[in-house]
Design a protein around this motif. Structure first.
Motif, PDB file in Angstrom:
ATOM      1  N   TYR A  60       0.867  -1.175   0.000  1.00 28.71           N
ATOM      2  CA  TYR A  60       0.000   0.000   0.000  1.00 28.71           C
ATOM      3  C   TYR A  60       0.902   1.222   0.000  1.00 28.71           C
ATOM      4  O   TYR A  60       1.753   1.384   0.873  1.00 28.71           O
ATOM      5  CB  TYR A  60      -0.914  -0.008   1.227  1.00 28.71           C
ATOM      6  CG  TYR A  60      -1.768   1.224   1.349  1.00 28.71           C
ATOM      7  CD1 TYR A  60      -2.795   1.470   0.441  1.00 28.71           C
ATOM      8  CD2 TYR A  60      -1.541   2.149   2.368  1.00 28.71           C
ATOM      9  CE1 TYR A  60      -3.576   2.598   0.548  1.00 28.71           C
ATOM     10  CE2 TYR A  60      -2.324   3.276   2.485  1.00 28.71           C
ATOM     11  CZ  TYR A  60      -3.341   3.495   1.568  1.00 28.71           C
ATOM     12  OH  TYR A  60      -4.106   4.624   1.673  1.00 28.71           O
ATOM     13  N   VAL A  61       0.738   2.089  -1.011  1.00 30.40           N
ATOM     14  CA  VAL A  61       1.665   3.196  -1.224  1.00 30.40           C
ATOM     15  C   VAL A  61       0.881   4.496  -1.393  1.00 30.40           C
ATOM     16  O   VAL A  61      -0.155   4.530  -2.064  1.00 30.40           O
ATOM     17  CB  VAL A  61       2.536   2.955  -2.479  1.00 30.40           C
ATOM     18  CG1 VAL A  61       3.564   4.069  -2.646  1.00 30.40           C
ATOM     19  CG2 VAL A  61       3.228   1.603  -2.394  1.00 30.40           C
ATOM     20  N   VAL A  62       1.385   5.562  -0.771  1.00 30.38           N
ATOM     21  CA  VAL A  62       0.844   6.905  -0.965  1.00 30.38           C
ATOM     22  C   VAL A  62       1.919   7.740  -1.639  1.00 30.38           C
ATOM     23  O   VAL A  62       3.005   7.939  -1.067  1.00 30.38           O
ATOM     24  CB  VAL A  62       0.415   7.549   0.367  1.00 30.38           C
ATOM     25  CG1 VAL A  62      -0.144   8.948   0.108  1.00 30.38           C
ATOM     26  CG2 VAL A  62      -0.604   6.674   1.078  1.00 30.38           C
ATOM     27  N   ALA A  63       1.650   8.203  -2.855  1.00 27.84           N
ATOM     28  CA  ALA A  63       2.641   8.926  -3.645  1.00 27.84           C
ATOM     29  C   ALA A  63       2.177  10.348  -3.923  1.00 27.84           C
ATOM     30  O   ALA A  63       0.973  10.619  -4.051  1.00 27.84           O
ATOM     31  CB  ALA A  63       2.901   8.201  -4.962  1.00 27.84           C
ATOM     32  N   GLU A  64       3.148  11.249  -4.022  1.00 31.93           N
ATOM     33  CA  GLU A  64       2.876  12.639  -4.388  1.00 31.93           C
ATOM     34  C   GLU A  64       3.526  12.924  -5.737  1.00 31.93           C
ATOM     35  O   GLU A  64       4.668  12.529  -5.988  1.00 31.93           O
ATOM     36  CB  GLU A  64       3.434  13.598  -3.332  1.00 31.93           C
ATOM     37  CG  GLU A  64       3.181  15.067  -3.657  1.00 31.93           C
ATOM     38  CD  GLU A  64       3.792  16.006  -2.632  1.00 31.93           C
ATOM     39  OE1 GLU A  64       3.700  17.240  -2.828  1.00 31.93           O
ATOM     40  OE2 GLU A  64       4.380  15.505  -1.644  1.00 31.93           O
ATOM     41  N   PHE A  65       2.788  13.616  -6.614  1.00 28.00           N
ATOM     42  CA  PHE A  65       3.276  13.908  -7.962  1.00 28.00           C
ATOM     43  C   PHE A  65       3.450  15.407  -8.144  1.00 28.00           C
ATOM     44  O   PHE A  65       2.719  16.217  -7.561  1.00 28.00           O
ATOM     45  CB  PHE A  65       2.292  13.382  -9.011  1.00 28.00           C
ATOM     46  CG  PHE A  65       2.246  11.879  -9.100  1.00 28.00           C
ATOM     47  CD1 PHE A  65       3.041  11.203 -10.006  1.00 28.00           C
ATOM     48  CD2 PHE A  65       1.414  11.152  -8.258  1.00 28.00           C
ATOM     49  CE1 PHE A  65       3.003   9.823 -10.081  1.00 28.00           C
ATOM     50  CE2 PHE A  65       1.367   9.773  -8.329  1.00 28.00           C
ATOM     51  CZ  PHE A  65       2.176   9.102  -9.247  1.00 28.00           C
ATOM     52  N   GLY A 122       3.295  18.720 -10.667  1.00 23.17           N
ATOM     53  CA  GLY A 122       2.563  19.164 -11.845  1.00 23.17           C
ATOM     54  C   GLY A 122       1.174  18.583 -11.961  1.00 23.17           C
ATOM     55  O   GLY A 122       0.543  18.714 -13.012  1.00 23.17           O
ATOM     56  N   ALA A 123       0.690  17.934 -10.936  1.00 26.21           N
ATOM     57  CA  ALA A 123      -0.664  17.375 -10.946  1.00 26.21           C
ATOM     58  C   ALA A 123      -1.348  17.764  -9.636  1.00 26.21           C
ATOM     59  O   ALA A 123      -0.860  17.438  -8.561  1.00 26.21           O
ATOM     60  CB  ALA A 123      -0.617  15.860 -11.086  1.00 26.21           C
ATOM     61  N   SER A 124      -2.461  18.476  -9.753  1.00 18.93           N
ATOM     62  CA  SER A 124      -3.143  18.951  -8.550  1.00 18.93           C
ATOM     63  C   SER A 124      -4.476  18.273  -8.301  1.00 18.93           C
ATOM     64  O   SER A 124      -5.083  18.488  -7.261  1.00 18.93           O
ATOM     65  CB  SER A 124      -3.360  20.468  -8.649  1.00 18.93           C
ATOM     66  OG  SER A 124      -4.120  20.784  -9.817  1.00 18.93           O
ATOM     67  N   ASP A 125      -4.940  17.473  -9.218  1.00 17.92           N
ATOM     68  CA  ASP A 125      -6.254  16.853  -9.058  1.00 17.92           C
ATOM     69  C   ASP A 125      -6.220  15.395  -9.524  1.00 17.92           C
ATOM     70  O   ASP A 125      -6.588  15.089 -10.661  1.00 17.92           O
ATOM     71  CB  ASP A 125      -7.303  17.634  -9.843  1.00 17.92           C
ATOM     72  CG  ASP A 125      -8.711  17.166  -9.534  1.00 17.92           C
ATOM     73  OD1 ASP A 125      -8.896  16.532  -8.475  1.00 17.92           O
ATOM     74  OD2 ASP A 125      -9.602  17.415 -10.358  1.00 17.92           O
ATOM     75  N   PRO A 126      -5.807  14.460  -8.655  1.00 24.87           N
ATOM     76  CA  PRO A 126      -5.296  14.716  -7.298  1.00 24.87           C
ATOM     77  C   PRO A 126      -3.775  14.859  -7.307  1.00 24.87           C
ATOM     78  O   PRO A 126      -3.107  14.423  -8.233  1.00 24.87           O
ATOM     79  CB  PRO A 126      -5.705  13.443  -6.556  1.00 24.87           C
ATOM     80  CG  PRO A 126      -5.617  12.381  -7.621  1.00 24.87           C
ATOM     81  CD  PRO A 126      -6.016  13.027  -8.913  1.00 24.87           C
ATOM     82  N   ARG A 127      -3.267  15.437  -6.251  1.00 24.90           N
ATOM     83  CA  ARG A 127      -1.815  15.552  -6.084  1.00 24.90           C
ATOM     84  C   ARG A 127      -1.253  14.331  -5.379  1.00 24.90           C
ATOM     85  O   ARG A 127      -0.154  13.885  -5.669  1.00 24.90           O
ATOM     86  CB  ARG A 127      -1.500  16.824  -5.297  1.00 24.90           C
ATOM     87  CG  ARG A 127      -0.028  17.047  -5.038  1.00 24.90           C
ATOM     88  CD  ARG A 127       0.176  18.344  -4.272  1.00 24.90           C
ATOM     89  NE  ARG A 127       1.562  18.573  -3.942  1.00 24.90           N
ATOM     90  CZ  ARG A 127       2.010  19.603  -3.224  1.00 24.90           C
ATOM     91  NH1 ARG A 127       1.131  20.492  -2.779  1.00 24.90           N
ATOM     92  NH2 ARG A 127       3.279  19.741  -2.948  1.00 24.90           N
ATOM     93  N   TYR A 128      -2.023  13.808  -4.424  1.00 24.25           N
ATOM     94  CA  TYR A 128      -1.626  12.618  -3.682  1.00 24.25           C
ATOM     95  C   TYR A 128      -2.487  11.448  -4.157  1.00 24.25           C
ATOM     96  O   TYR A 128      -3.714  11.555  -4.218  1.00 24.25           O
ATOM     97  CB  TYR A 128      -1.806  12.823  -2.179  1.00 24.25           C
ATOM     98  CG  TYR A 128      -1.030  14.008  -1.643  1.00 24.25           C
ATOM     99  CD1 TYR A 128       0.297  13.875  -1.248  1.00 24.25           C
ATOM    100  CD2 TYR A 128      -1.630  15.269  -1.539  1.00 24.25           C
ATOM    101  CE1 TYR A 128       1.011  14.955  -0.763  1.00 24.25           C
ATOM    102  CE2 TYR A 128      -0.932  16.353  -1.056  1.00 24.25           C
ATOM    103  CZ  TYR A 128       0.396  16.190  -0.670  1.00 24.25           C
ATOM    104  OH  TYR A 128       1.103  17.271  -0.201  1.00 24.25           O
TER     105      TYR A 128
END
Length: 251
Positions: free
Chosen positions: A111-116, A118-124
């Motif tokens: 189970y992974v939570v990633a942040e990207f 240049g993407a705000s919808d969704p960012r996480y």
């Protein structure tokens, strides 16, 4: 503060204080070290770098005997002990991976939570990485099967069969040798009529139970009273049963 060099410890680690100050035979606190059975002090051994993680990857977790890191594109691993999982943003596939905030095994998968970036919808984005089984040569895979390459590239592949150009089975449809049909519920096979019996061979009213082993055949019986006639007050004659036989093939 006065410093004392200790070669042996008689009382181990103690927070008790005697009159006149700390005892020279005891340790109040000890960091990155331990007291041996012989009452000497040893430094705790450090770790050594055993793997160089691939550049461009984020995060690190140990899972199923390998060090797992993450990237937003396929990157070659630098070690057989390091596995790279590819995480792509659901709406902006090219968004670079900024940070891994959480990664832990959960119910057999990561189970992974990633942040990207240049993407705000969704960012996480939250992932539950179902890996699938390793591809094997000569094995029959059915639609919906999830497989991954033998060498591993961080991606898993969902099998979809191509039914374009094939006619799904339907009741009371004329049949001739060579006709190809597919089940109404996709099972990855197509079926070719290899034999018919009767002057007006047709499909039955109930879909047959289709075999799922290549080369097997299935019989379809249809007992239809004057299926091609018009409605009259006359009692129609009952023709001999018509029978179709299908052979399997991959679709």
């Amino acid at each position: 503060m006065k410093q004392e060099s200790l070669s042996a410890v008689k009382a181990g680690i103690t927070r008790l204080r005697d009159k006149g100050g700390a005892s020279k035979d005891a340790v109040y606190d000890l960091v990155n070290g331990y007291v041996t059975a012989a009452r000497t002090i040893k430094s705790r051994p450090g770790t050594r770098i055993s793997h160089a993680l691939p550049p461009g990857t984020k995060g690190l977790v140990f899972f199923q005997g390998k060090f797992v890191v993450f990237a937003n594109d396929v990157i070659a691993s630098t070690s057989p002990d390091v596995e790279i999982e590819v995480l792509r943003h659901p709406t902006v596939p090219g968004a670079p991976l900024k940070e891994i905030h959480f990664s832990m095994p959960f119910l057999g998968y990561l189970y992974v939570v990633a942040e990207f970036e240049g993407a705000s919808d969704p960012r996480y984005v939250h992932y539950w990485l179902e890996k699938g089984e390793i591809w094997q040569p000569g094995k029959t895979y059915f639609p919906g099967a999830l497989v991954r390459p033998t060498d591993g590239n961080g991606l898993a592949y969902r099998l979809e069969s191509d039914r374009s150009g094939y006619v799904p089975w339907a009741p009371n449809v004329a049949r001739a040798v060579g006709d190809v049909v597919v089940p109404t519920t996709d099972n990855g096979f197509k079926y070719t009529v290899i034999e018919t019996t009767g002057a007006s061979a047709r499909s039955g009213t109930t879909e047959p139970v289709w075999p799922t082993n290549a080369g097997e055949t299935v019989f379809e019986d249809a007992n239809i009273q004057n299926a091609l006639g018009t409605n009259t007050t006359d009692t129609p004659a009952v023709p001999p049963d018509v029978k179709d036989r299908y052979g399997t093939g991959n679709s």
